[in-house]
Design a protein around this motif. Structure first.
Motif, PDB file in Angstrom:
ATOM      1  N   LEU B  90      -2.001  12.993   2.712  1.00  0.00           N
ATOM      2  CA  LEU B  90      -2.229  11.734   1.992  1.00  0.00           C
ATOM      3  C   LEU B  90      -1.057  11.413   1.071  1.00  0.00           C
ATOM      4  O   LEU B  90      -0.666  10.253   0.928  1.00  0.00           O
ATOM      5  N   GLN B  91      -0.482  12.435   0.426  1.00  0.00           N
ATOM      6  CA  GLN B  91       0.689  12.196  -0.434  1.00  0.00           C
ATOM      7  C   GLN B  91       1.782  11.469   0.345  1.00  0.00           C
ATOM      8  O   GLN B  91       2.336  10.463  -0.104  1.00  0.00           O
ATOM      9  N   MET B  93       1.445   9.753   3.099  1.00  0.00           N
ATOM     10  CA  MET B  93       1.017   8.426   3.554  1.00  0.00           C
ATOM     11  C   MET B  93       1.019   7.424   2.401  1.00  0.00           C
ATOM     12  O   MET B  93       1.355   6.255   2.598  1.00  0.00           O
ATOM     13  N   PHE B  94       0.683   7.865   1.187  1.00  0.00           N
ATOM     14  CA  PHE B  94       0.782   6.939   0.047  1.00  0.00           C
ATOM     15  C   PHE B  94       2.246   6.665  -0.300  1.00  0.00           C
ATOM     16  O   PHE B  94       2.600   5.531  -0.641  1.00  0.00           O
ATOM     17  N   PHE B  95       3.086   7.685  -0.216  1.00  0.00           N
ATOM     18  CA  PHE B  95       4.530   7.427  -0.381  1.00  0.00           C
ATOM     19  C   PHE B  95       4.987   6.373   0.620  1.00  0.00           C
ATOM     20  O   PHE B  95       5.768   5.462   0.289  1.00  0.00           O
ATOM     21  N   GLN B  97       3.348   3.893   1.994  1.00  0.00           N
ATOM     22  CA  GLN B  97       2.936   2.534   1.652  1.00  0.00           C
ATOM     23  C   GLN B  97       3.530   2.063   0.331  1.00  0.00           C
ATOM     24  O   GLN B  97       3.665   0.874   0.094  1.00  0.00           O
ATOM     25  N   ASP B  99       6.627   3.281  -1.233  1.00  0.00           N
ATOM     26  CA  ASP B  99       8.090   3.282  -1.359  1.00  0.00           C
ATOM     27  C   ASP B  99       8.834   2.981  -0.065  1.00  0.00           C
ATOM     28  O   ASP B  99       9.957   2.480  -0.096  1.00  0.00           O
TER      29      ASP B  99
END
Lengths: 197, 197
Positions: B90-91, B93-95, B97, B99
């Motif tokens: 998830l880290q 995947m959030f990066f 979206q 950055d």
């Protein structure tokens, strides 16, 4: 638990709010969101050099606010068990990082904290995009008390963090009745803490 | 399964790639990424009016590419079982979206597809931010074959989607050896499909 933190960052506040509601203690180490010269202390912990960055009790690092929320909340009342509802929680958290945080948090940062903000027309264009994100949030809440499964989850924590301080970026929430009622419901949750706590 | 899709969108490609690797059939319904006037068909399905939007077999909608990846991949070989490794997926995947997609995908869109791209200095500033995201990806890969747990996961799918077409936005990947080798490893996975397939 050690949190590389900023008292004004909504992304850091998400983590502090969840941990307070879970009854978990955390040591806070403050980094500036304006002067980023101290970010290299994060070098081996987070390749993106961003806060929040968490160091777990065993020394392993974890970054990205919403990934940290998932790690600590999964298995608790703040993440549903049902696979579809879990994916809907993630849908709202990815929307937050994709559409909501880059607009609402960015404008708040420029207006309230930045040493050298961009030109006014850049801020206004971003604010217009922020209102589109608020439109989406208002539509998504509809008549539901919370974003997913009718109850308070980490999706609400993720979206609350920057929505409740949108006024600091010059956003007016008056035309968003569902958001207004939802903000009050979030504050009323047990063990809620403020961003300034 | 019904996917509101675009053949050029990396976010849509992520979903098609995972479903191909899982052996799942999906009906594709194309929406334009340039002319957004047809987006209101998504009104009741996705409050953000974005693609990809998925309609499950029972009619329930799901949006945000990385949330869709999680929904279909969780329980398969493409999402680890270990809680820390799951959070690291998830880290990344959030990066992606937060950055990576807003810089690398945005520049590619402006250069390759947009009817009215912004001024050159806006594109160059965003391209510089895209190179910072590539720097992060290169650091994150280090000497690991894949982003998390040493094996191919949906984190790799999420980051591959726009990285492998970054050249269409004028990015050069020559100075990123770890990224170059990783791209080849992703293509070599069983049942890989191209964005144009």
């Amino acid at each position: 638990l050690l949190l590389y933190d900023s008292p004004v960052s909504g992304n850091c506040y998400k983590v502090r709010l969840l941990l307070a509601q879970l009854g978990r203690e955390v040591e806070r180490r403050e980094l500036s969101v304006v002067d980023r010269s101290d970010r290299m202390v994060l070098g081996r912990l987070n390749p993106a050099l961003r806060i929040p960055t968490m160091v777990l009790d065993d020394g392993r690092p974890l970054a990205e606010s919403n990934a940290i929320l998932w790690y600590f909340a999964d298995g608790s009342e703040y993440v549903p068990q049902d696979p579809y509802e879990r994916a809907k929680v993630l849908q709202w958290m990815f929307f937050e990082q994709c559409d909501h945080e880059p607009t609402i948090a960015a404008v708040r940062f420029w207006v309230a904290f930045a040493a050298t903000p961009p030109p006014a027309e850049v801020i206004e264009a971003r604010r217009a995009a922020g209102y589109r994100a608020l439109d989406t949030l208002e539509r998504g809440l509809g008549r539901s008390p919370f974003l997913v499964a009718g109850r308070y989850t980490i999706a609400d924590i993720a979206l609350y963090a920057y929505t409740h301080v949108a006024g600091e970026g010059g956003f007016s929430l008056e035309r968003y009745p569902a958001i207004g009622e939802w903000l009050a419901r979030v504050v009323a949750q047990p063990r809620h803490i403020a961003i300034s706590d």
